[in-house]
Design an enzyme around this catalytic site. Structure first.
Site, PDB file in Angstrom:
ATOM      1  CG  ASP A  10     -11.043  25.460 -22.286  1.00 26.91           C
ATOM      2  OD1 ASP A  10     -12.185  25.718 -22.707  1.00 26.91           O
ATOM      3  OD2 ASP A  10     -10.290  26.324 -21.818  1.00 26.91           O
ATOM      4  CG  ASP A  61      -3.462  32.394 -14.785  1.00 27.23           C
ATOM      5  OD1 ASP A  61      -4.078  32.613 -15.855  1.00 27.23           O
ATOM      6  OD2 ASP A  61      -3.442  31.267 -14.242  1.00 27.23           O
ATOM      7  CG  HIS A 116      -5.809  30.778 -18.102  1.00 29.38           C
ATOM      8  ND1 HIS A 116      -6.153  30.778 -16.770  1.00 29.38           N
ATOM      9  CD2 HIS A 116      -6.969  31.051 -18.757  1.00 29.38           C
ATOM     10  CE1 HIS A 116      -7.433  31.037 -16.635  1.00 29.38           C
ATOM     11  NE2 HIS A 116      -7.967  31.213 -17.830  1.00 29.38           N
ATOM     12  CD  GLU A 172      -4.182  27.917 -15.281  1.00 29.59           C
ATOM     13  OE1 GLU A 172      -3.811  29.084 -15.517  1.00 29.59           O
ATOM     14  OE2 GLU A 172      -5.214  27.671 -14.633  1.00 29.59           O
TER      15      GLU A 172
END
Ligand code: F6R
Length: 236
Positions: A67, A136, A138, A143
């Site tokens: 990313d 979270d 990811h 996400e």
């Protein structure tokens, strides 16, 4: 899934680096899927050490990163391209023209995503994909969502991710709100997946992702369906 719990970061890094090194020495022209963030830094340090000792040769290696933040070019010290150069590529004999990071400044980001997926296919896919995990759940910057997204795509970063990553910036306001990330298809099609996490902060999400239900609300949980997954969790 192979789940390994170790005592400390050094042990996690050494075990993780050994799995990547095994691909480098056993395959001709291996394709490594790489990650940024604080967790893999120890793995990169170990790989550099083995390179300096003459144990690893990166001249035939190709890499694809997960990313990149939108709006940052590779000369920006906060960009993931810069991070990879600084933490790994500048210290080994990899051919930089075969190190790929999605562009966060492409004029047409949809086309950039499509081209990135095509590139990965044209390389014959990823031999081993290294992943960290967000608190979270990811992976890459996929996400929590209503569904899993397959293709490389642009995402809005969650508030919790922006807060977690603020430590790398002068101020939280400087953290980009969007990123481009490899989607689940390229990650799931990697021949091997190695996910590393360390510290008590990651304990709950590791339990949810790998011992709970598979749901896009916990993106990493999809990895439970991967045929060759290793998770290394270090308690400290
Ligand atoms: C980085 C990436 C992210 C990180 C995750 C954990 O390329 O894709 O998914 O792996 O945010 O980051 P750290 O390791 O800093 O806790």
């Amino acid at each position: 899934m192979k789940y390994i719990e170790v005592e400390n970061y050094a042990e996690m890094s050494k075990k993780g680096a050994a799995l990547i090194a095994a691909e480098i020495v056993s395959k001709e022209g291996p394709v490594l899927g790489l990650a940024t963030g604080s967790t893999p830094v120890g793995i990169y340090k170990q790989l550099i050490e083995w390179f300096n000792e003459g144990k690893l040769d990166f001249s035939g290696v190709t890499s694809v990163n997960l990313d990149e933040y939108l709006g940052l070019d590779g000369t920006n010290p906060q960009s993931y391209r810069y991070f990879m150069n600084d933490n790994l590529f500048d210290h080994i004999n990899i051919d930089k023209s075969r190190t790929y990071v999605p562009s966060g400044i492409a004029a047409d980001l949809a086309a950039e995503g499509e081209a990135y997926d095509k590139l990965i296919k044209s390389l014959g896919g990823i031999d081993i994909q290294l992943l960290g995990i967000g608190e979270d759940g990811h992976i890459g910057f996929n996400e929590p969502d209503e569904c899993f997204t397959g293709a490389t795509h642009v995402v809005d970063l969650d508030e919790s991710t922006i807060e977690a990553n603020a430590r790398f910036f002068d101020s939280i306001d400087d953290v980009p709100r969007k990123a481009i990330t490899m989607g689940m298809a390229s990650i799931m099609q990697a021949k091997k997946v190695l996910l590393v996490a360390n510290g008590p902060k990651k304990y709950d999400i590791i339990q949810k992702a790998f011992f709970g239900p598979i749901t896009p609300k916990v993106p990493a949980s999809i990895l439970q369906l991967h045929g060759d997954l290793t998770v290394i969790y270090s308690k400290n």
